[in-house]
Design a protein around this motif. Structure first.
Motif, short mmCIF file in Angstrom:
data_model
loop_
_atom_site.label_atom_id
_atom_site.label_comp_id
_atom_site.label_asym_id
_atom_site.label_seq_id
_atom_site.Cartn_x
_atom_site.Cartn_y
_atom_site.Cartn_z
N SER A 245 0.83 -1.21 0.00
CA SER A 245 0.00 0.00 0.00
C SER A 245 0.87 1.27 0.00
O SER A 245 0.50 2.29 -0.56
CB SER A 245 -0.93 0.00 1.21
OG SER A 245 -0.17 -0.01 2.40
N HIS A 246 2.06 1.17 0.60
CA HIS A 246 2.93 2.35 0.64
C HIS A 246 3.56 2.64 -0.71
O HIS A 246 3.87 3.79 -1.03
CB HIS A 246 4.02 2.16 1.69
CG HIS A 246 3.48 2.20 3.09
ND1 HIS A 246 4.23 1.90 4.19
CD2 HIS A 246 2.25 2.51 3.55
CE1 HIS A 246 3.47 2.02 5.28
NE2 HIS A 246 2.27 2.39 4.90
N LYS A 247 3.72 1.60 -1.52
CA LYS A 247 4.24 1.82 -2.87
C LYS A 247 3.24 2.69 -3.65
O LYS A 247 3.62 3.65 -4.30
CB LYS A 247 4.45 0.48 -3.58
CG LYS A 247 4.95 0.64 -5.00
CD LYS A 247 5.33 -0.70 -5.62
CE LYS A 247 5.73 -0.49 -7.08
NZ LYS A 247 6.26 -1.71 -7.70
N GLY A 248 1.95 2.33 -3.51
CA GLY A 248 0.90 3.11 -4.19
C GLY A 248 0.91 4.57 -3.74
O GLY A 248 0.81 5.48 -4.56
N ILE A 249 1.06 4.78 -2.43
CA ILE A 249 1.07 6.15 -1.90
C ILE A 249 2.26 6.93 -2.47
O ILE A 249 2.13 8.07 -2.89
CB ILE A 249 1.14 6.14 -0.35
CG1 ILE A 249 -0.14 5.55 0.24
CG2 ILE A 249 1.37 7.56 0.20
CD1 ILE A 249 -0.10 5.29 1.74
N LEU A 250 3.41 6.30 -2.49
CA LEU A 250 4.62 7.00 -2.95
C LEU A 250 4.57 7.33 -4.43
O LEU A 250 5.09 8.36 -4.85
CB LEU A 250 5.86 6.15 -2.67
CG LEU A 250 6.42 6.24 -1.26
CD1 LEU A 250 7.69 5.41 -1.16
CD2 LEU A 250 6.74 7.69 -0.90
N ILE A 251 3.97 6.45 -5.22
CA ILE A 251 3.89 6.73 -6.66
C ILE A 251 2.80 7.76 -6.92
O ILE A 251 3.01 8.70 -7.68
CB ILE A 251 3.70 5.42 -7.44
CG1 ILE A 251 4.98 4.58 -7.30
CG2 ILE A 251 3.41 5.70 -8.91
CD1 ILE A 251 4.90 3.19 -7.90
N GLY A 252 1.67 7.60 -6.25
CA GLY A 252 0.58 8.57 -6.37
C GLY A 252 -0.17 8.46 -7.68
O GLY A 252 0.27 7.77 -8.60
N ALA A 253 -1.31 9.16 -7.78
CA ALA A 253 -2.13 9.10 -8.99
C ALA A 253 -1.33 9.65 -10.17
O ALA A 253 -0.80 10.75 -10.10
CB ALA A 253 -3.40 9.91 -8.79
N GLY A 254 -1.22 8.82 -11.19
CA GLY A 254 -0.50 9.25 -12.40
C GLY A 254 0.97 9.50 -12.17
O GLY A 254 1.63 10.18 -12.96
N GLY A 255 1.50 8.97 -11.03
CA GLY A 255 2.93 9.13 -10.75
C GLY A 255 3.30 10.50 -10.22
O GLY A 255 4.48 10.84 -10.08
#
Ligand SMILES: Nc1nc2c(ncn2[C@@H]2O[C@H](COP(=O)(O)OP(=O)(O)O)[C@@H](O)[C@H]2O)c(=O)[nH]1
Ligand SMILES: [Mg+2]
Length: 304
Positions: A245-255
């Motif tokens: 889940s933290h990977k998703g947060i760090l990348i964020g919407a559209g990177g």
């Protein structure tokens, strides 16, 4: 002319009291990353202060906070801080002047626990009562200074502010008196860490500034590539997180999040290296690395 004196000084204290800010103030430049979050410093960092007037060399070692650890990663950090005590000639114990103990006690029990570990190591202690700029009523500092002076055998006690650069010189003078005669390093020697270590730390600082709660604790940064080319330095780094889940947060919407982190870190690294930087960041899930003592040691001490 006064004799040359030199020694190693461990900077210890609870998390977030301003140890890394004090290291930077002592050196007159940013070496350690500092944030408003506890647990920012992950490994011991050497910063050598040198002056001719009078000839003095103090090899400061900034450490992660010394506090009863609540996690495997926390235990690894305390173990790292504890190690620096053994090699020190003197200890600079940092406490936060705005903290109060239970019932308004001028001494905070957690600070006292840190002092006990230091005293057990048998080293002379200079106590830095930091963040005095946060204390409106300066007369309230006196009872605190008195309480420390009467309850403990300290070499010196210095009220100061690392952030406002107040009384930092007094800390140097007190420590000078505690270190042996001699010289340790060449006059222009600052630190033993390579540039890639500081690049990794500046990426981590940008991440801490851009994220909240548990994400900063989940992150470790490793530099995979650091190449000086003609026009710029090319850096490729991997951000390790301990859950998906933290990977998703760090990348964020559209990177977008990773892009913001990357550009903030790049500006800081360019300032450090004094040249153009190309920075590429990857995010990798390293499941539960903060709960595995060996992985935690690897990812905090050999970062960079
Ligand atoms: N007001 C004030 N804040 C400070 C002072 N020294 C450090 N800080 C702040 O305290 C926070 C923690 O500082 P840091 O150096 O990372 O603490 P460390 O965990 O002990 O290394 C940061 O937000 C600093 O800006 C000070 O003298 N006065
Ligand atoms: Mg720190």
């Amino acid at each position: 002319m006064a004799e040359a004196r030199a020694g190693r000084v461990a900077i210890v204290g609870r998390p977030n009291v301003g140890k890394s800010t004090l290291l930077n103030a002592l050196l007159g430049q940013k070496l350690a990353i500092t944030t408003e979050r506890p647990g920012t410093t992950r490994s011991c960092l050497l910063g050598v202060y040198t002056t001719d007037d009078p000839p003095t060399q103090l090899a400061f070692v900034d450490t992660p906070g010394l506090e009863r650890p609540r996690s495997v990663l926390g235990r690894v950090l305390v173990e790292e801080a504890q190690g620096s005590l053994e090699d020190a000639d003197a200890v600079l114990l940092v406490i936060d002047a705005s903290h109060r103990g239970p019932g308004g006690d001028p001494i905070v029990p957690e600070d006292e626990q840190v002092l006990e570990r230091v005293v057990a190591a048998g080293k002379p202690v200079v106590l830095a009562l930091n963040k005095v700029d946060k204390v409106k009523d300066k007369t309230s500092l006196l009872p605190r200074l008195e309480a420390w002076a009467t309850r403990h055998d300290l070499a010196a006690l210095v009220p100061m502010s690392a952030l406002k650069n107040k009384n930092v010189e007094a800390v140097v003078q007190e420590l000078r008196a505690l270190v042996p005669e001699g010289v340790l390093y060449d006059a222009d020697f600052l630190t033993d860490r390579p540039e890639r270590f500081f690049a990794a730390e500046l990426v981590r600082e940008a991440i801490i500034h851009h994220t909240r709660q548990e994400v900063p604790h989940s992150v470790a940064v490793q530099v995979d590539q650091f190449v000086d080319e003609d026009a710029l330095t090319r850096i490729v780094a991997t951000i390790h997180v301990d859950r998906a889940s933290h990977k998703g947060i760090l990348i964020g919407a559209g990177g977008e999040m990773l892009k913001s982190i990357g550009s903030a870190a790049r500006v800081e690294i360019e300032e450090l290296l004094q040249r153009k930087v190309f920075l590429k960041l990857w995010v990798k899930v390293d499941e539960d690395w903060t709960r595995d003592a060996n992985r935690a040691r690897q990812l905090t001490r050999d970062s960079g």
